[in-house]
Design an enzyme around this catalytic site. Structure first.
Site, PDB file in Angstrom:
ATOM      1  CB  ALA A 195       4.677   3.546   2.931  1.00  0.00           C
ATOM      2  N   GLY A 222       4.237   4.932  -2.205  1.00  0.00           N
ATOM      3  CA  GLY A 222       5.692   4.865  -2.130  1.00  0.00           C
ATOM      4  C   GLY A 222       6.279   3.971  -3.217  1.00  0.00           C
ATOM      5  CD  GLU A 226       5.913   8.985  -2.969  1.00  0.00           C
ATOM      6  OE1 GLU A 226       5.775   8.077  -2.116  1.00  0.00           O
ATOM      7  OE2 GLU A 226       5.782  10.186  -2.698  1.00  0.00           O
ATOM      8  CD  GLU A 243       0.762   8.276  -1.602  1.00  0.00           C
ATOM      9  OE1 GLU A 243       0.032   8.510  -2.596  1.00  0.00           O
ATOM     10  OE2 GLU A 243       1.972   7.986  -1.699  1.00  0.00           O
TER      11      GLU A 243
HETATM   12  C1  HXC Z   1       0.625  -2.960   4.015  1.00  0.00           C
HETATM   13  C2  HXC Z   1      -0.412  -4.012   2.259  1.00  0.00           C
HETATM   14  C3  HXC Z   1      -0.271  -2.864   1.456  1.00  0.00           C
HETATM   15  C4  HXC Z   1       0.373  -1.722   2.031  1.00  0.00           C
HETATM   16  C5  HXC Z   1      -1.267  -4.388   0.305  1.00  0.00           C
HETATM   17  N1  HXC Z   1      -1.041  -4.935   1.502  1.00  0.00           N
HETATM   18  N2  HXC Z   1      -0.828  -3.130   0.236  1.00  0.00           N
HETATM   19  N3  HXC Z   1       0.034  -4.070   3.521  1.00  0.00           N
HETATM   20  N4  HXC Z   1       0.796  -1.822   3.298  1.00  0.00           N
HETATM   21  N5  HXC Z   1       0.597  -0.598   1.351  1.00  0.00           N
HETATM   22  C6  HXC Z   1      -1.370  -6.279   1.956  1.00  0.00           C
HETATM   23  C7  HXC Z   1      -2.847  -6.428   2.208  1.00  0.00           C
HETATM   24  O1  HXC Z   1      -3.199  -5.948   3.483  1.00  0.00           O
HETATM   25  C8  HXC Z   1      -3.010  -7.921   2.106  1.00  0.00           C
HETATM   26  O2  HXC Z   1      -2.562  -8.518   3.298  1.00  0.00           O
HETATM   27  C9  HXC Z   1      -2.017  -8.305   1.023  1.00  0.00           C
HETATM   28  O3  HXC Z   1      -1.080  -7.236   0.950  1.00  0.00           O
HETATM   29  C10 HXC Z   1      -2.694  -8.455  -0.333  1.00  0.00           C
HETATM   30  O4  HXC Z   1      -3.430  -7.263  -0.604  1.00  0.00           O
HETATM   31  P1  HXC Z   1      -4.984  -7.256  -1.007  1.00  0.00           P
HETATM   32  O5  HXC Z   1      -5.524  -5.930  -0.679  1.00  0.00           O
HETATM   33  O6  HXC Z   1      -5.677  -8.444  -0.436  1.00  0.00           O
HETATM   34  O7  HXC Z   1      -4.881  -7.467  -2.586  1.00  0.00           O
HETATM   35  P2  HXC Z   1      -5.867  -6.914  -3.705  1.00  0.00           P
HETATM   36  O8  HXC Z   1      -7.295  -7.098  -3.291  1.00  0.00           O
HETATM   37  O9  HXC Z   1      -5.411  -7.539  -4.977  1.00  0.00           O
HETATM   38  O10 HXC Z   1      -5.620  -5.344  -3.766  1.00  0.00           O
HETATM   39  C11 HXC Z   1      -4.336  -4.857  -4.156  1.00  0.00           C
HETATM   40  C12 HXC Z   1      -4.237  -3.333  -3.846  1.00  0.00           C
HETATM   41  C13 HXC Z   1      -4.564  -3.099  -2.368  1.00  0.00           C
HETATM   42  C14 HXC Z   1      -5.189  -2.560  -4.753  1.00  0.00           C
HETATM   43  C15 HXC Z   1      -2.807  -2.918  -4.187  1.00  0.00           C
HETATM   44  O11 HXC Z   1      -3.780  -3.992  -1.568  1.00  0.00           O
HETATM   45  C16 HXC Z   1      -4.301  -1.700  -1.914  1.00  0.00           C
HETATM   46  O12 HXC Z   1      -5.058  -0.784  -2.195  1.00  0.00           O
HETATM   47  N6  HXC Z   1      -3.219  -1.528  -1.146  1.00  0.00           N
HETATM   48  C17 HXC Z   1      -2.878  -0.253  -0.547  1.00  0.00           C
HETATM   49  C18 HXC Z   1      -2.302   0.675  -1.566  1.00  0.00           C
HETATM   50  C19 HXC Z   1      -1.978   2.027  -0.951  1.00  0.00           C
HETATM   51  O13 HXC Z   1      -2.835   2.697  -0.381  1.00  0.00           O
HETATM   52  N7  HXC Z   1      -0.745   2.419  -1.069  1.00  0.00           N
HETATM   53  C20 HXC Z   1      -0.244   3.695  -0.510  1.00  0.00           C
HETATM   54  C21 HXC Z   1       0.254   3.470   0.899  1.00  0.00           C
HETATM   55  S1  HXC Z   1       0.716   4.988   1.634  1.00  0.00           S
HETATM   56  P3  HXC Z   1      -3.392  -9.722   4.012  1.00  0.00           P
HETATM   57  O14 HXC Z   1      -2.624  -9.973   5.268  1.00  0.00           O
HETATM   58  O15 HXC Z   1      -4.773  -9.220   4.214  1.00  0.00           O
HETATM   59  O16 HXC Z   1      -3.314 -10.837   3.012  1.00  0.00           O
HETATM   60  C22 HXC Z   1       2.204   5.319   0.994  1.00  0.00           C
HETATM   61  C23 HXC Z   1       2.830   6.591   1.510  1.00  0.00           C
HETATM   62  C24 HXC Z   1       4.224   6.730   1.038  1.00  0.00           C
HETATM   63  O17 HXC Z   1       2.731   4.624   0.196  1.00  0.00           O
HETATM   64  C25 HXC Z   1       4.920   7.764   1.855  1.00  0.00           C
HETATM   65  C26 HXC Z   1       6.381   7.847   1.594  1.00  0.00           C
HETATM   66  C27 HXC Z   1       7.142   6.616   1.717  1.00  0.00           C
END
Ligand code: HXC
Length: 261
Positions: free
Chosen positions: A68, A112, A115, A135
């Site tokens: 998400a 997400g 999921e 998460e």
């Molecule tokens: C918003 C995101 C994002 C996310 C990545 N980006 N994941 N933006 N929401 N979930 C954005 C980054 O901010 C970045 O933007 C660009 O995408 C590239 O990501 P990087 O981090 O620079 O890439 P990398 O170093 O290769 O790392 C990849 C990654 C990391 C390991 C996937 O991005 C990461 O950990 N993302 C978050 C994953 C996460 O926590 N997901 C769960 C979310 S909560 P910029 O602008 O800086 O280039 C969730 C709850 C669900 O899903 C609930 C029900 C729907």
């Protein structure tokens, strides 16, 4: 027509595969309300289209979906999340899709994103795929079925491991654990998914939809109820033209020509 997804079809005119590609590539396909609304609309449109026999949901090479959109939800209060049923409000509509949906996953399928892949009927993974429910690292827990579907797919031990540590599972571990049905080299992912989808399109649609409904029933009911549900559907299929055609074709050593009725 859509801004956050791409749609196209492949296959012979009579029975095509509907392909939906998540397309917020720069944000690693982070999922927001617009994307989920568009995805829901596209899936429903394909489901209602008689020429479509199966769907594939995919992302980019680097990310199926990294979860998400954290930026969209970071400032939310409980009331914001609860009152708007933020982000998850339209997720469960994917479950109402009656034709099969295959997830073709390369790169990150996190939070997400994992999921969403699990809401599809089965997952074919590229060898660079990484699955996770991170998460917990954000001070939250999965909110679109991760704590419910992951244990059903991989068992309690691995599901707890994933949900509590937030670690990622690679494609090999995901296949070994039962989360994905097949792992293929990245450059073969869409060929493999399309091959599976076209094979499904070649079967009679009524039996395909019945098979999907019946397998899903296994996760909703006890064994006796599930077996009875399956038996009634099995018996019902003897009322279809495709059952007559399928069995006649076998007995006469020819290929069946299904009419999907
Ligand atoms: C918003 C995101 C994002 C996310 C990545 N980006 N994941 N933006 N929401 N979930 C954005 C980054 O901010 C970045 O933007 C660009 O995408 C590239 O990501 P990087 O981090 O620079 O890439 P990398 O170093 O290769 O790392 C990849 C990654 C990391 C390991 C996937 O991005 C990461 O950990 N993302 C978050 C994953 C996460 O926590 N997901 C769960 C979310 S909560 P910029 O602008 O800086 O280039 C969730 C709850 C669900 O899903 C609930 C029900 C729907």
């Amino acid at each position: 027509m859509y801004e956050t997804i791409l749609t196209r079809t492949e296959g012979p005119d009579s029975r095509r595969v509907g392909i939906i590609t998540l397309n917020r590539v720069k944000q690693l396909n982070a999922l927001n309300d617009q994307l989920m609304d568009e995805l829901g609309s596209a899936l429903k449109a394909f489901d209602a289209d008689a020429s479509i026999g199966c769907m594939i949901l995919t992302g980019s090479e680097k990310a199926f979906a990294a979860g998400a959109d954290i930026g969209a939800m970071a400032g939310y209060s409980f009331a914001d999340a609860y009152n708007q049923d933020f982000i998850t409000r339209n997720w469960e509509q994917i479950r109402s899709i009656r034709k099969p949906v295959i997830a073709a996953v390369s790169g990150f399928a996190l939070g997400g994103g994992c999921e969403l892949a699990m809401m599809c009927d089965f997952i074919i993974a590229a060898d660079n795929a990484k699955f996770g429910q991170p998460e917990i690292k954000l001070g939250i827990i999965p909110g679109a079925g991760g704590t419910q579907r992951l244990p059903r797919a991989v068992g309690k031990a691995k599901a707890m491991d994933m949900a509590l540590t937030g670690r990622m599972m690679d494609a090999v571990e995901a296949e070994r654990s039962g989360l994905v049905s097949r792992v293929v080299p990245l450059d073969k992912l869409m060929d493999e998914a399309l091959g599976a989808a076209l094979m499904i399109c070649g079967h009679g649609q009524t039996s395909v939809m019945a098979a999907k409904e019946s397998v899903n029933r296994a996760f909703e009911s006890g064994l006796s109820d599930g077996v009875m549900f399956e038996r009634r559907l099995f018996q019902s299929l003897f009322a279809t033209a495709d059952q007559k055609e399928g069995m006649d074709a076998f007995l006469n050593k020819r290929k069946p020509v299904f009419v999907h009725r």
